[in-house]
Scaffold this motif. Structure first.
Motif, PDB file in Angstrom:
ATOM      1  N   ASP A 316      26.181  39.071  51.604  1.00  0.00           N
ATOM      2  CA  ASP A 316      25.661  40.432  51.650  1.00  0.00           C
ATOM      3  C   ASP A 316      26.111  41.262  50.440  1.00  0.00           C
ATOM      4  O   ASP A 316      26.590  42.394  50.570  1.00  0.00           O
ATOM      5  N   VAL A 317      25.987  40.681  49.266  1.00  0.00           N
ATOM      6  CA  VAL A 317      26.274  41.396  48.021  1.00  0.00           C
ATOM      7  C   VAL A 317      25.159  41.084  47.030  1.00  0.00           C
ATOM      8  O   VAL A 317      24.407  40.116  47.202  1.00  0.00           O
ATOM      9  N   GLU A 318      25.055  41.897  45.985  1.00  0.00           N
ATOM     10  CA  GLU A 318      24.113  41.589  44.910  1.00  0.00           C
ATOM     11  C   GLU A 318      24.618  40.361  44.157  1.00  0.00           C
ATOM     12  O   GLU A 318      25.820  40.050  44.170  1.00  0.00           O
ATOM     13  N   VAL A 319      23.698  39.677  43.474  1.00  0.00           N
ATOM     14  CA  VAL A 319      24.094  38.490  42.704  1.00  0.00           C
ATOM     15  C   VAL A 319      25.157  38.865  41.669  1.00  0.00           C
ATOM     16  O   VAL A 319      26.135  38.135  41.467  1.00  0.00           O
ATOM     17  N   ASP A 320      24.961  40.027  41.013  1.00  0.00           N
ATOM     18  CA  ASP A 320      25.944  40.462  40.011  1.00  0.00           C
ATOM     19  C   ASP A 320      27.286  40.833  40.640  1.00  0.00           C
ATOM     20  O   ASP A 320      28.280  40.999  39.919  1.00  0.00           O
ATOM     21  N   GLY A 321      27.331  40.995  41.985  1.00  0.00           N
ATOM     22  CA  GLY A 321      28.592  41.325  42.648  1.00  0.00           C
ATOM     23  C   GLY A 321      29.366  40.114  43.122  1.00  0.00           C
ATOM     24  O   GLY A 321      30.469  40.249  43.652  1.00  0.00           O
ATOM     25  N   LEU A 322      28.811  38.902  42.926  1.00  0.00           N
ATOM     26  CA  LEU A 322      29.504  37.694  43.390  1.00  0.00           C
ATOM     27  C   LEU A 322      30.825  37.480  42.667  1.00  0.00           C
ATOM     28  O   LEU A 322      31.824  37.097  43.283  1.00  0.00           O
ATOM     29  N   ALA A 323      30.813  37.723  41.364  1.00  0.00           N
ATOM     30  CA  ALA A 323      32.052  37.530  40.596  1.00  0.00           C
ATOM     31  C   ALA A 323      33.141  38.474  41.101  1.00  0.00           C
ATOM     32  O   ALA A 323      34.303  38.080  41.271  1.00  0.00           O
ATOM     33  N   GLY A 324      32.763  39.759  41.357  1.00  0.00           N
ATOM     34  CA  GLY A 324      33.728  40.721  41.880  1.00  0.00           C
ATOM     35  C   GLY A 324      34.225  40.344  43.256  1.00  0.00           C
ATOM     36  O   GLY A 324      35.401  40.525  43.585  1.00  0.00           O
ATOM     37  N   LEU A 325      33.315  39.791  44.097  1.00  0.00           N
ATOM     38  CA  LEU A 325      33.722  39.347  45.421  1.00  0.00           C
ATOM     39  C   LEU A 325      34.738  38.216  45.313  1.00  0.00           C
ATOM     40  O   LEU A 325      35.715  38.165  46.078  1.00  0.00           O
ATOM     41  N   GLY A 326      34.525  37.326  44.370  1.00  0.00           N
ATOM     42  CA  GLY A 326      35.483  36.242  44.165  1.00  0.00           C
ATOM     43  C   GLY A 326      36.862  36.767  43.799  1.00  0.00           C
ATOM     44  O   GLY A 326      37.886  36.286  44.305  1.00  0.00           O
ATOM     45  N   GLU A 327      36.889  37.793  42.933  1.00  0.00           N
ATOM     46  CA  GLU A 327      38.170  38.389  42.545  1.00  0.00           C
ATOM     47  C   GLU A 327      38.841  39.064  43.753  1.00  0.00           C
ATOM     48  O   GLU A 327      40.063  38.975  43.924  1.00  0.00           O
ATOM     49  N   GLU A 328      38.033  39.743  44.582  1.00  0.00           N
ATOM     50  CA  GLU A 328      38.583  40.402  45.767  1.00  0.00           C
ATOM     51  C   GLU A 328      39.161  39.396  46.754  1.00  0.00           C
ATOM     52  O   GLU A 328      40.269  39.586  47.285  1.00  0.00           O
ATOM     53  N   LEU A 329      38.426  38.303  46.992  1.00  0.00           N
ATOM     54  CA  LEU A 329      38.920  37.272  47.905  1.00  0.00           C
ATOM     55  C   LEU A 329      40.198  36.635  47.379  1.00  0.00           C
ATOM     56  O   LEU A 329      41.136  36.365  48.139  1.00  0.00           O
ATOM     57  N   SER A 330      40.226  36.420  46.081  1.00  0.00           N
ATOM     58  CA  SER A 330      41.422  35.837  45.468  1.00  0.00           C
ATOM     59  C   SER A 330      42.623  36.759  45.650  1.00  0.00           C
ATOM     60  O   SER A 330      43.736  36.309  45.967  1.00  0.00           O
ATOM     61  N   SER A 331      42.388  38.093  45.466  1.00  0.00           N
ATOM     62  CA  SER A 331      43.477  39.057  45.630  1.00  0.00           C
ATOM     63  C   SER A 331      43.955  39.104  47.079  1.00  0.00           C
ATOM     64  O   SER A 331      45.162  39.186  47.341  1.00  0.00           O
ATOM     65  N   ARG A 332      43.001  39.047  48.029  1.00  0.00           N
ATOM     66  CA  ARG A 332      43.386  39.098  49.438  1.00  0.00           C
ATOM     67  C   ARG A 332      44.174  37.859  49.844  1.00  0.00           C
ATOM     68  O   ARG A 332      45.140  37.956  50.622  1.00  0.00           O
TER      69      ARG A 332
END
Length: 494
Positions: A316-332
């Motif tokens: 449920d994110v834009e394609v361009d937001g996948l990289a940011g989601l990966g960074e967020e998951l990594s931080s969590r």
């Protein structure tokens, strides 16, 4: 203080305007003289219960207005500020209109307000004391603030309030972190899987737009190539545009010296056209050479584009937001690894803040006990001349459990009295008779006068059932109270 009371059509009163001054005012008269009507009228203006019987017979409505002179720091200003009502000067007018059907309207400085707000404001302005009517002193919720004010404990109270706020904030931060940590532990497997999916695709910002463009180009490559080939044929060959331009230029150059310069511009323009056409031919060749006609390339581009879009829908994110989601998951996930130490830090901060609150609350409690001891002795001195020398007054302070600790500390404060020696102390209203209660009230007010923010006191038949020296003592205490606030006394005594 109360400055004026205007009454219209209340019971037997058609029209009456009274003016008051500071100090002691006495309203005296026999039964039926109308003293109670005046109190009922004042009660209307203060937001007390209204009854249709108060409307004078033959009138459509009863109206009472009470004007007060207050300072900028009066508690009433705080009540009105909370409801968005501004005061332009130090005059405050409470007005109540009661219809003969029992319905009423309330106004403060001519602004319509609820009866409840009128009552809340009135309680900060006037306190009425009568037999079994003094709800404020009988209400244990008012006892702790009165004791704190009597003991001048505002500094200790403020310190406790600040410490409580800091403790609650630290505890909330710890609880929130614990909840987040627990949620993160539950979601660890899902987050790890999602991070692996994103890392496997390794999406780049703007990649979706680029892939979509490549796909569109490759899907139309055959049509584009056909058009470009036709264009190339028109430019090249024995009959192509370049050959024709060259022939035209050659013919004109052969006779240019005979044209007296009139063909110069034409020759120059043909030269430019030849040059631009040659450049267009080269560009066309470059585009054709870079055009990917390999079906496998189209398949690969489509596969990656569809994979990126599928993953974006899944999370449920834009394609361009996948990289940011990966960074967020990594931080969590990293925070989850470091979470235990962070929780320990927050727990330590909470324990420290609680300890600071306990120290402040303990100091406040000690100060309250000292103030209570002082107040009990002061009230005892007032009781003897009021013919209550056998009565005992005490301030009970009980330490509450941790669940009941609050910004005002951990003490429950209650005024207790025993009217007969040997009897256990109990609440004022349950132990005292009517006359005793009125005199107890007077004794308390004499002690608490400077601590109580209400500056207008009304005593209704406080001298009921007493005479001689006791009545004289009552009068002396009323006079003493009037030295620091406005006192109105309703009495049968001349």
């Amino acid at each position: 203080m109360l400055t004026t009371l205007s009454i219209r059509d209340v019971v037997l009163i058609g029209r009456l305007d009274l003016s008051f001054q500071s100090g002691l005012s006495v309203l005296t008269g026999e039964t039926g003289a109308g003293k109670s009507i005046l109190l009922d009228a004042l009660g209307l203006a203060l937001g007390m219960r209204a009854e249709a019987r108060l409307v004078r017979h033959g009138a459509d409505k009863a109206t009472v207005s009470a004007a007060f002179d207050i300072g900028p720091d009066h508690p009433a200003t705080g009540v009105l500020d909370d409801h968005g009502i501004d005061l332009e000067d130090d005059t405050l007018v409470l007005r109540r209109v009661l219809g003969k059907d029992g319905r009423s309207k309330a106004f403060i400085n001519d602004q319509p307000v609820s009866v409840q707000l009128l009552k809340e404001t009135g309680e900060t302005l006037v306190e009425i004391h009568g037999q079994f009517e003094n709800q404020r002193l009988l209400n244990e919720a008012a006892h702790r603030p009165l004791l704190d004010s009597y003991g001048d404990l505002s500094a200790a109270l403020g310190k406790t309030q600040n410490a409580h706020g800091a403790w609650r904030a630290a505890d909330d931060a710890h609880s929130k972190a614990e909840a987040e940590m627990e949620a993160a532990r539950r979601d660890r497997e899902d987050m790890t899987h999602a991070l692996e999916e994103i890392a496997a695709l390794d999406p780049k910002p703007g990649e979706e737009t680029e892939l979509a463009g490549q796909r569109a180009l490759m899907m139309n490559a055959e049509q584009l190539l056909k058009a470009m080939n036709a264009a190339a044929e028109g430019l090249q060959g024995d009959t192509g545009a370049l050959v024709r331009l060259q022939d035209a230029l050659k013919h004109l150059e052969n006779v240019a010296d005979k044209s007296e310069g009139r063909l110069a511009d034409t020759i120059t323009a043909l030269g430019r056209a030849q040059s631009e056409t040659a450049e267009a031919e080269a560009l066309l060749e470059g585009v054709a050479a870079g055009l990917d006609m390999d079906p496998k390339s189209l398949e690969l581009a489509e596969e990656r584009l569809f994979a990126l879009r599928a993953l974006s829908r899944k999370h449920d994110v834009e394609v361009d937001g996948l990289a940011g989601l990966g960074e967020e998951l990594s931080s969590r996930l990293q925070a989850l690894e470091d979470g235990d130490s962070h929780l320990a830090e927050l727990a330590a901060a909470t324990a420290k803040a609680k300890k600071a609150y306990e120290a402040a609350a303990s100091a406040l409690s000690q100060s309250r006990n000292k103030a209570a001891e002082k107040m009990d002795k002061a009230v005892a001195r007032e009781l003897k001349p009021l013919k209550l020398d056998k009565a005992e007054f005490s301030t009970a302070i009980e330490n509450l459990g941790e669940d009941s600790w609050g910004p005002d500390g951990w003490d429950k404060v209650a005024f207790r009295v025993s009217t007969n020696p040997g009897n256990p102390p109990g609440p004022l209203g349950k132990i005292s008779s009517g006359g005793e209660l009125a005199r107890f009230t007077l004794a308390l007010k004499a002690v608490l006068a400077q601590a109580d923010p209400v500056t207008t006191l009304v005593f209704d038949e406080v001298d009921s059932g007493v005479g001689g020296a006791v009545a004289d003592a009552v009068g002396e205490r009323l006079e003493g109270l009037a030295g620091g606030c406005q006192v109105l006394v309703v009495t049968h005594s001349p």
